[in-house]
Motif scaffolding. Structure first.
Motif, PDB file in Angstrom:
ATOM      1  N   LEU A 135       0.631  -1.169   0.025  1.00 15.86           N
ATOM      2  CA  LEU A 135      -0.135   0.014  -0.149  1.00 15.86           C
ATOM      3  C   LEU A 135       0.879   1.366  -0.060  1.00 15.86           C
ATOM      4  N   GLN A 201      -5.541   6.319   5.582  1.00  8.28           N
ATOM      5  CA  GLN A 201      -6.905   6.441   5.738  1.00  8.28           C
ATOM      6  C   GLN A 201      -7.254   7.516   4.673  1.00  8.28           C
ATOM      7  N   TYR A 203      -5.849   8.590   1.826  1.00  8.09           N
ATOM      8  CA  TYR A 203      -5.718   7.763   0.428  1.00  8.09           C
ATOM      9  C   TYR A 203      -7.011   6.764   0.308  1.00  8.09           C
ATOM     10  N   ALA A 204      -7.400   6.328   1.358  1.00  5.85           N
ATOM     11  CA  ALA A 204      -8.331   5.370   1.294  1.00  5.85           C
ATOM     12  C   ALA A 204      -9.750   5.976   0.825  1.00  5.85           C
ATOM     13  N   SER A 205      -9.965   7.248   1.458  1.00  6.40           N
ATOM     14  CA  SER A 205     -11.166   8.107   1.379  1.00  6.40           C
ATOM     15  C   SER A 205     -11.035   8.925  -0.025  1.00  6.40           C
ATOM     16  N   LYS A 208     -10.790   4.211  -4.619  1.00 12.21           N
ATOM     17  CA  LYS A 208     -11.861   2.749  -4.195  1.00 12.21           C
ATOM     18  C   LYS A 208     -10.406   1.759  -4.128  1.00 12.21           C
ATOM     19  N   LEU A 209     -10.215   1.177  -2.867  1.00 12.91           N
ATOM     20  CA  LEU A 209      -9.557   0.243  -2.420  1.00 12.91           C
ATOM     21  C   LEU A 209      -9.905  -1.181  -2.626  1.00 12.91           C
ATOM     22  N   GLU A 213      -6.723  -4.207   1.197  1.00 15.80           N
ATOM     23  CA  GLU A 213      -6.194  -2.997   1.452  1.00 15.80           C
ATOM     24  C   GLU A 213      -6.868  -2.609   2.451  1.00 15.80           C
ATOM     25  N   THR A 214      -8.413  -2.427   2.372  1.00 18.87           N
ATOM     26  CA  THR A 214      -9.300  -1.816   3.223  1.00 18.87           C
ATOM     27  C   THR A 214      -9.023  -2.646   4.704  1.00 18.87           C
ATOM     28  N   ILE A 217      -5.630  -1.705   6.261  1.00 16.51           N
ATOM     29  CA  ILE A 217      -5.745  -0.385   7.319  1.00 16.51           C
ATOM     30  C   ILE A 217      -6.610  -0.361   8.274  1.00 16.51           C
TER      31      ILE A 217
END
Length: 397
Positions: A135, A201, A203-205, A208-209, A213-214, A217
């Motif tokens: 990631l 977090q 980056y994830a927002s 779309k991971l 990956e979600t 985190i």
């Protein structure tokens, strides 16, 4: 002061990651390009990653020794190494190799070779080691840290900081980071990892991971929360170092051992890491459900027999084709030699250069057709010294 290892071996692991492809015509030195743009951020992440992924180890420092985060970290001697750097004498945090996974003619794909990590046994530690590192590389490749103008994460004196962090299992050891204004400020190793969590977090927002990956985190946040509260007991069935410390402490109390430098402790560690299912202490803890697993034994067997639709699947299918052709042409079986990009049996080699190759059916169909044309002599030439026609060359398909 430099911390000299007191052991002549480590339980380390070698991680390998494919870096972005660069056009040869536009880039003279891909390593220099990667180092200048991304090296500081990535190496700094690895300095404190051992809080999550360390195996834990008894270390002979001081009168009674101590328990450290990672045995491997104390063997690191430099920050960067490339190409011909020896990883046995001059161990770097980051090692870039040019014997890459892909040899597409017009492109260069570098291989990130990491030797600073431990040989983890826990599913949690193994999963987070690879997931968080992957990631981080994705964030770097997407320009996340550059676009956000993120600072205060680049660690000063990375090798010494890695050693210092390793000696403090609480995560309170300070590391010096460089701020945007160029000044330096101290933060704890735990806070350093929390900053990377916040960036992931964010980056994830924005993107779309995928599910793993979600999940990584989420688990990352849970573990850092436990460490921040000082609740290592909650991690004593998840993280390698916490599992090991808990059961090693119990062993020392039963045997009335007061020093981590005691030879009995070294013997216990060797047995703990033993991979034999009946002798290995960790594996016995796993059987007793004293260790939290992420996958079942059935899942592991299934994964070993069902490769993903990449070059891994090609290796399985191509190996069957090659063995079958060899047996039909020579009347005997042979041992396949596996290379980065191919499989060789006798003097015939099947190749697939792209590690994420698509269209495997077409590739395999073509190679199957070509194997039908291969003669017995082409399979065996060069294997007999008396064969005057043997030129020692390999037929590549």
């Amino acid at each position: 002061d430099e911390i000299m290892p007191d052991q002549d071996y480590t339980r380390g692991s070698h991680e390998n990651y494919s870096l972005p492809l660069f056009f040869k015509t536009n880039l003279r030195d891909p390593f220099d390009h990667w180092f200048k743009r991304y090296g500081e951020t990535f190496a700094s992440f690895l300095v404190t990653r051992q809080l999550i992924c360390g195996n834990g180890a008894a270390w002979n420092i001081g009168e009674k020794g101590c328990f450290v985060l990672s045995q491997r970290s104390l063997f690191i001697r430099t920050v960067f190494g490339q190409y011909g750097t020896s990883t046995t004498s001059n161990r770097p945090i980051i090692h870039i190799k040019d014997d890459c996974y892909s040899h597409v003619p017009c492109l260069v794909s570098l291989r990130m070779h990491l030797i600073c990590g431990d040989a983890n046994l826990s599913d949690w530690s193994n999963f987070l080691k690879f997931a968080l590192t992957s990631l981080m590389l994705s964030m770097i490749e997407d320009g996340f840290f550059t676009k956000k103008r993120i600072s205060s994460i680049a660690v000063v004196d990375k090798v010494l900081s890695m050693h210092a962090v390793c000696l403090d299992t609480t995560g309170k050891q300070k590391v010096i980071v460089t701020r945007r204004d160029g000044k330096r400020s101290p933060i704890s190793a735990l806070e350093h990892q929390v900053r990377f969590l916040r960036f992931m977090q964010l980056y994830a927002s924005e993107r779309k991971l995928c599910s793993w990956e979600t999940d990584a985190i989420k688990k990352y946040g849970y573990i850092l929360g436990c460490l921040d509260r000082g609740d290592e007991e909650a991690l004593s069935d998840k993280l390698d170092r916490c599992i090991k410390k808990k059961h090693l402490t119990r062993f020392m109390q039963r045997r009335k051992i007061v020093s981590y430098a005691d030879p009995m402790v070294r013997m216990w560690e060797d047995q703990y890491h033993e991979i034999h299912p009946e002798r290995g202490l960790f594996l016995r803890l796993e059987k007793k459900d004293l260790v939290r697993s992420l996958v079942s034994p059935r899942d592991i067997v299934c994964a070993g027999q069902t490769p993903p639709p990449t070059r891994a699947l090609w290796r399985q299918k191509a190996g069957e084709l090659l063995k079958d052709a060899y047996r039909k042409k020579t009347g005997s079986s042979g041992q396949i030699i596996k290379e980065w990009n191919g499989l060789r049996l006798g003097h015939v080699e099947l190749q697939c250069h792209d590690p994420l190759a698509t269209g495997l059916e077409q590739i395999l169909e073509y190679q199957k057709m070509r194997l039908k044309e291969v003669t017995r002599d082409q399979f065996l030439r060069g294997t007999r010294p008396t064969d005057k026609d043997a030129d020692g060359t390999t037929l590549i398909i």
